[in-house]
Design a protein around this motif. Structure first.
Motif, PDB file in Angstrom:
ATOM      1  N   ALA A 155       7.516   3.556  -6.054  1.00 47.68           N
ATOM      2  CA  ALA A 155       6.196   4.181  -5.919  1.00 47.68           C
ATOM      3  C   ALA A 155       5.940   4.600  -4.476  1.00 47.68           C
ATOM      4  O   ALA A 155       5.425   5.702  -4.220  1.00 47.68           O
ATOM      5  N   GLY A 156       6.307   3.739  -3.531  1.00 46.37           N
ATOM      6  CA  GLY A 156       6.139   4.093  -2.121  1.00 46.37           C
ATOM      7  C   GLY A 156       6.914   5.352  -1.761  1.00 46.37           C
ATOM      8  O   GLY A 156       6.401   6.238  -1.066  1.00 46.37           O
ATOM      9  N   GLY A 157       8.164   5.440  -2.252  1.00 41.28           N
ATOM     10  CA  GLY A 157       8.961   6.649  -2.005  1.00 41.28           C
ATOM     11  C   GLY A 157       8.332   7.879  -2.644  1.00 41.28           C
ATOM     12  O   GLY A 157       8.314   8.962  -2.048  1.00 41.28           O
ATOM     13  N   ALA A 158       7.802   7.714  -3.869  1.00 41.18           N
ATOM     14  CA  ALA A 158       7.166   8.834  -4.567  1.00 41.18           C
ATOM     15  C   ALA A 158       5.908   9.298  -3.836  1.00 41.18           C
ATOM     16  O   ALA A 158       5.666  10.505  -3.696  1.00 41.18           O
ATOM     17  N   PHE A 159       5.110   8.350  -3.359  1.00 43.60           N
ATOM     18  CA  PHE A 159       3.903   8.728  -2.612  1.00 43.60           C
ATOM     19  C   PHE A 159       4.258   9.397  -1.293  1.00 43.60           C
ATOM     20  O   PHE A 159       3.546  10.291  -0.826  1.00 43.60           O
ATOM     21  N   ALA A 160       5.384   8.990  -0.697  1.00 49.94           N
ATOM     22  CA  ALA A 160       5.838   9.656   0.524  1.00 49.94           C
ATOM     23  C   ALA A 160       6.258  11.092   0.214  1.00 49.94           C
ATOM     24  O   ALA A 160       5.967  12.015   0.986  1.00 49.94           O
TER      25      ALA A 160
ATOM     26  N   ALA B 248       5.040  12.943  -2.044  1.00 48.05           N
ATOM     27  CA  ALA B 248       3.812  13.709  -2.300  1.00 48.05           C
ATOM     28  C   ALA B 248       2.988  13.922  -1.031  1.00 48.05           C
ATOM     29  O   ALA B 248       1.992  14.640  -1.049  1.00 48.05           O
ATOM     30  N   GLY B 249       3.374  13.287   0.062  1.00 52.92           N
ATOM     31  CA  GLY B 249       2.643  13.428   1.313  1.00 52.92           C
ATOM     32  C   GLY B 249       1.505  12.448   1.483  1.00 52.92           C
ATOM     33  O   GLY B 249       0.740  12.527   2.448  1.00 52.92           O
ATOM     34  N   ASP B 250       1.372  11.494   0.549  1.00 49.75           N
ATOM     35  CA  ASP B 250       0.292  10.506   0.634  1.00 49.75           C
ATOM     36  C   ASP B 250       0.655   9.322   1.522  1.00 49.75           C
ATOM     37  O   ASP B 250      -0.234   8.560   1.936  1.00 49.75           O
ATOM     38  N   MET B 251       1.943   9.111   1.755  1.00 47.67           N
ATOM     39  CA  MET B 251       2.417   8.051   2.646  1.00 47.67           C
ATOM     40  C   MET B 251       3.511   8.655   3.519  1.00 47.67           C
ATOM     41  O   MET B 251       4.000   9.757   3.246  1.00 47.67           O
ATOM     42  N   VAL B 252       3.892   7.933   4.563  1.00 49.15           N
ATOM     43  CA  VAL B 252       4.940   8.402   5.474  1.00 49.15           C
ATOM     44  C   VAL B 252       6.228   7.646   5.146  1.00 49.15           C
ATOM     45  O   VAL B 252       6.231   6.410   5.104  1.00 49.15           O
ATOM     46  N   LEU B 253       7.311   8.389   4.910  1.00 50.35           N
ATOM     47  CA  LEU B 253       8.558   7.802   4.426  1.00 50.35           C
ATOM     48  C   LEU B 253       9.077   6.683   5.319  1.00 50.35           C
ATOM     49  O   LEU B 253       9.398   5.589   4.835  1.00 50.35           O
ATOM     50  N   TRP B 254       9.144   6.916   6.621  1.00 55.26           N
ATOM     51  CA  TRP B 254       9.705   5.884   7.497  1.00 55.26           C
ATOM     52  C   TRP B 254       8.828   4.638   7.512  1.00 55.26           C
ATOM     53  O   TRP B 254       9.332   3.517   7.646  1.00 55.26           O
ATOM     54  N   GLN B 255       7.525   4.807   7.340  1.00 56.25           N
ATOM     55  CA  GLN B 255       6.635   3.651   7.310  1.00 56.25           C
ATOM     56  C   GLN B 255       6.837   2.826   6.042  1.00 56.25           C
ATOM     57  O   GLN B 255       6.793   1.599   6.079  1.00 56.25           O
ATOM     58  N   VAL B 256       7.066   3.496   4.912  1.00 58.19           N
ATOM     59  CA  VAL B 256       7.350   2.780   3.662  1.00 58.19           C
ATOM     60  C   VAL B 256       8.638   1.974   3.819  1.00 58.19           C
ATOM     61  O   VAL B 256       8.686   0.784   3.482  1.00 58.19           O
ATOM     62  N   CYS B 257       9.671   2.618   4.349  1.00 51.65           N
ATOM     63  CA  CYS B 257      10.959   1.930   4.560  1.00 51.65           C
ATOM     64  C   CYS B 257      10.795   0.752   5.511  1.00 51.65           C
ATOM     65  O   CYS B 257      11.300  -0.346   5.250  1.00 51.65           O
TER      66      CYS B 257
ATOM     67  N   TYR C 149      11.522   8.684  -3.688  1.00 56.89           N
ATOM     68  CA  TYR C 149      11.243   9.935  -2.982  1.00 56.89           C
ATOM     69  C   TYR C 149      11.875  11.120  -3.709  1.00 56.89           C
ATOM     70  O   TYR C 149      11.257  12.162  -3.873  1.00 56.89           O
ATOM     71  N   SER C 150      13.116  10.935  -4.170  1.00 56.97           N
ATOM     72  CA  SER C 150      13.867  12.031  -4.795  1.00 56.97           C
ATOM     73  C   SER C 150      13.409  12.352  -6.214  1.00 56.97           C
ATOM     74  O   SER C 150      13.475  13.499  -6.637  1.00 56.97           O
ATOM     75  N   PHE C 151      12.979  11.332  -6.943  1.00 57.03           N
ATOM     76  CA  PHE C 151      12.628  11.525  -8.354  1.00 57.03           C
ATOM     77  C   PHE C 151      11.158  11.233  -8.610  1.00 57.03           C
ATOM     78  O   PHE C 151      10.792  10.682  -9.644  1.00 57.03           O
TER      79      PHE C 151
ATOM     80  N   ALA D 158      10.235   7.050 -15.985  1.00 56.68           N
ATOM     81  CA  ALA D 158      11.563   7.033 -16.609  1.00 56.68           C
ATOM     82  C   ALA D 158      12.577   6.402 -15.669  1.00 56.68           C
ATOM     83  O   ALA D 158      13.436   5.622 -16.087  1.00 56.68           O
ATOM     84  N   LEU D 159      12.481   6.729 -14.380  1.00 60.67           N
ATOM     85  CA  LEU D 159      13.410   6.168 -13.403  1.00 60.67           C
ATOM     86  C   LEU D 159      13.248   4.660 -13.291  1.00 60.67           C
ATOM     87  O   LEU D 159      14.241   3.923 -13.235  1.00 60.67           O
ATOM     88  N   ALA D 160      12.023   4.163 -13.265  1.00 55.11           N
ATOM     89  CA  ALA D 160      11.779   2.721 -13.155  1.00 55.11           C
ATOM     90  C   ALA D 160      12.397   1.986 -14.332  1.00 55.11           C
ATOM     91  O   ALA D 160      13.033   0.943 -14.169  1.00 55.11           O
ATOM     92  N   SER D 161      12.259   2.527 -15.534  1.00 61.13           N
ATOM     93  CA  SER D 161      12.828   1.848 -16.688  1.00 61.13           C
ATOM     94  C   SER D 161      14.342   1.942 -16.707  1.00 61.13           C
ATOM     95  O   SER D 161      15.019   0.991 -17.053  1.00 61.13           O
ATOM     96  N   LEU D 162      14.895   3.066 -16.279  1.00 58.42           N
ATOM     97  CA  LEU D 162      16.347   3.201 -16.175  1.00 58.42           C
ATOM     98  C   LEU D 162      16.916   2.229 -15.154  1.00 58.42           C
ATOM     99  O   LEU D 162      17.935   1.573 -15.397  1.00 58.42           O
TER     100      LEU D 162
END
Length: 197
Positions: free
Chosen positions: A38-43, A45-54, A156-158, A164-168
């Protein structure tokens, strides 16, 4: 439950990412992989910053692992007695102790990402077994870098197919854990055969 944590990440952001990473490393049943997705997905979308999530997930995971390691070092006997009252956790802890006894630091490295359900128990067992602090820290840091990078990057990528990705990935995690355990068992049996032969 995953949707609930997605909503928490949407509301609380990095705080939830960090808290879930920390507490999952102490055997608290939190879907941290889904939170990092979720953090990667929000990054994305521009709602979070990728490096900060990591950074939040990575630093919190390291802190959680160190806490578990120190609890094992300082309270190994107390931990053994406490875990014995819970059969399922006792079985996980016994497997973690066996892994640390047999593989040492290698068990720490793989338990952070390849056999993640065993990770918190390996932290406790490594501390109780007296594994060196620096060896634990270095191998733990390398493994956590893999774990955080994979899940945040996948989120971030999906981002558009996150459910679907979370369940996979939940199914993939179970499969990967089974494969790693099977390979470790095969190597152990081969070593045992050589020692007897």
């Amino acid at each position: 439950m995953t949707e609930y944590f997605f909503a928490l990440v949407a509301s609380w952001g990095l705080v939830i990412v960090a808290l879930s990473a920390y507490f999952s490393c102490l055997a608290v049943p939190v879907p941290t992989s889904a939170v990092m997705l979720a953090g990667g997905a929000f990054a994305a979308a521009g709602d979070m910053v990728l490096w900060q999530v990591c950074a939040a997930a990575y630093i919190a995971a390291l802190a959680g692992d160190q806490t578990g390691f120190q609890l094992g070092r300082l309270g190994g006997n107390w931990l053994n007695a406490r875990v014995e009252t819970m059969p399922r956790r006792a079985a996980l802890y016994a497997r973690a102790k066996d892994a640390v006894d047999q593989w040492g630091g290698t068990a720490v490295f793989f338990s952070t990402w390849a056999v993640a359900p065993l990770g918190p128990w390996v932290n406790f067992a490594a501390g109780a077994a007296g594994l060196g602090v620096w060896r634990f820290t270095i191998l733990d840091a390398l493994g956590e870098a893999i774990w955080v990078s994979i899940y945040v990057a996948l989120g971030y990528s999906f981002a558009s197919n996150l459910d679907a990705l979370a369940s996979l990935l939940a199914d993939w995690g179970v499969l990967l854990t089974a494969v790693v355990i099977a390979v470790a068992a095969a190597i152990g049996l081969m070593k045992l055969g050589k020692n007897r032969g």
